[in-house]
Design an enzyme around this catalytic site. Sequence first.
Site, PDB file in Angstrom:
ATOM      1  N   LYS A  28      14.087  -5.964 -25.249  1.00 13.63           N
ATOM      2  CA  LYS A  28      15.361  -6.403 -25.818  1.00 13.63           C
ATOM      3  C   LYS A  28      15.540  -7.879 -25.493  1.00 13.63           C
ATOM      4  CE  LYS A  28      17.460  -1.850 -25.076  1.00 13.63           C
ATOM      5  NZ  LYS A  28      17.781  -1.467 -26.462  1.00 13.63           N
ATOM      6  N   ARG A  54      14.517   9.194 -27.805  1.00 12.26           N
ATOM      7  CA  ARG A  54      14.117  10.357 -28.599  1.00 12.26           C
ATOM      8  C   ARG A  54      12.809  10.958 -28.084  1.00 12.26           C
ATOM      9  NH1 ARG A  54      14.124   6.924 -33.983  1.00 12.26           N
ATOM     10  NH2 ARG A  54      15.809   6.005 -32.754  1.00 12.26           N
TER      11      ARG A  54
END
Length: 491
Positions: A272, A347
């Site tokens: 990020k 996920r």
Amino acid sequence: MEIRAIDTPLLDWAGDALALGLFEDAVELTGELAELDGKFAGAIAELTADTEFKAKEGSTAVTRVGGGSAVRKVILVGLGKPEGLKIDNWRKAAAVVARLAKKERCKTVGISLPAWNNDPAATAQALAEGIQLALFQDNRFKSEPEDKPPTVERVDLLGLGSQDDAVTRASQIASGVILARELVAAPANAVTPVTMAETAQAIASEYGLAVEILEREDCEKLGMGAFLGVAQASELPPKFIHLTYKPDGTPKRKLAIIGKGLTFDSGGLNIKGAGSGIETMKMDMGGAAATLGAAKAIAQLKPDVEVHFISAATENMISGRAMHPGDILKASNGKTIEVNNTDAEGRLTLADALVFAEKLGVDAIVDLATLTGACIVALGDEIAGLFTPHDDLANEIQAAAQTAGEKFWRLPMEEKYFEGLKSGIADMKNTGPRAGGSITAALFLKQFVKETPWVHLDVAGPVWTDKENGYNNPGATGFGVRTLVNWVLTS
């Protein structure tokens, strides 16, 4: 702080502040309120006139009562128009009163509101929840706590005598919400996969739950390649947490609640960048925090439902061991995943957790995850996304959420969008195109549940608020705990 449900008449109550709830445009004082106004030498009527108080939702007015009265101050709180008001309006009204009473340096407070829907138990519970959640302050990391005395020491819920059980229930639920808030608010150097596991063990020890903590080697034996792929770069060991609450006797239903437990998410090699909110990624375990908060509450409430609380807890970090974009992982159900974005790691951890939960033979599974920024783009900061192919389970969750005052919006699971997850060299990729990102994330998770009814809740927005909002103070909200508890209690 003590909260009491009592039947002491308004005219006889004594304390620092007496709060009165009024409906919008119905502020004329009649009956007992008129008598009370007379006892206070017209102070209430004068207050409504001087402030032009209309009782709009959340509005307040306060005045001092003179003449050596047994009540030092009167607080008026607006409930809004009576048509269509929900129980959450009472929760919010109690929060407004509690904060104002604290600001006014009141130690003892009486609250008199009309019963919601002629249901004194629900009213008492909502008021007690709103008070406790609004007054909670997290000062653990400050050398000089802001929350200095005097503080509210006692709140009396007037006209709600014999509702002690409802007040106790509110305190038990609030304790779970507060635990979730504390976990989410703590920095990543304070809450790690290890401390998450320790928290689960502490809950189990205090409330008599069964606990199983799977270490890396245990997860390897179960083939949890998706979870371990995320965990492999961190210097901290991953912890697969499994708490179990079992009632006395035969349970009516067996449920599983799974929370995403990324205690910090750097993004991995797809790191990020600046301005991406990396400094807030301590919040990426908001689903796991809600799961443990719900476990704490449910263990105290003791419903006749068996509940499994699960989280694959880890960090997503960068090192020489980090998974690469393009790596292929094998989940515990044998499906292979091409990792085209290491920042879509949640996920991957949920995939193995879902497979684990289904093998327990439960009747339904709910997972919560701060999963996608796409869901925030779609629904904003206050509404979570709900995804499921099972209408009955969706209705159960939405009913539980409405009672809790937590907002969910059901989004479609458009099967055609799964085409965006197709891989040329594996069963699927872990991300699809930018469009419909929260939907493709849900479709990815669906591949790891065979037959069990399942709901995915994307709570990326509501787990944190930057400003005071209802009974939430700035910071972590504990979102999801009360919905989960309501769901279990009504199952």
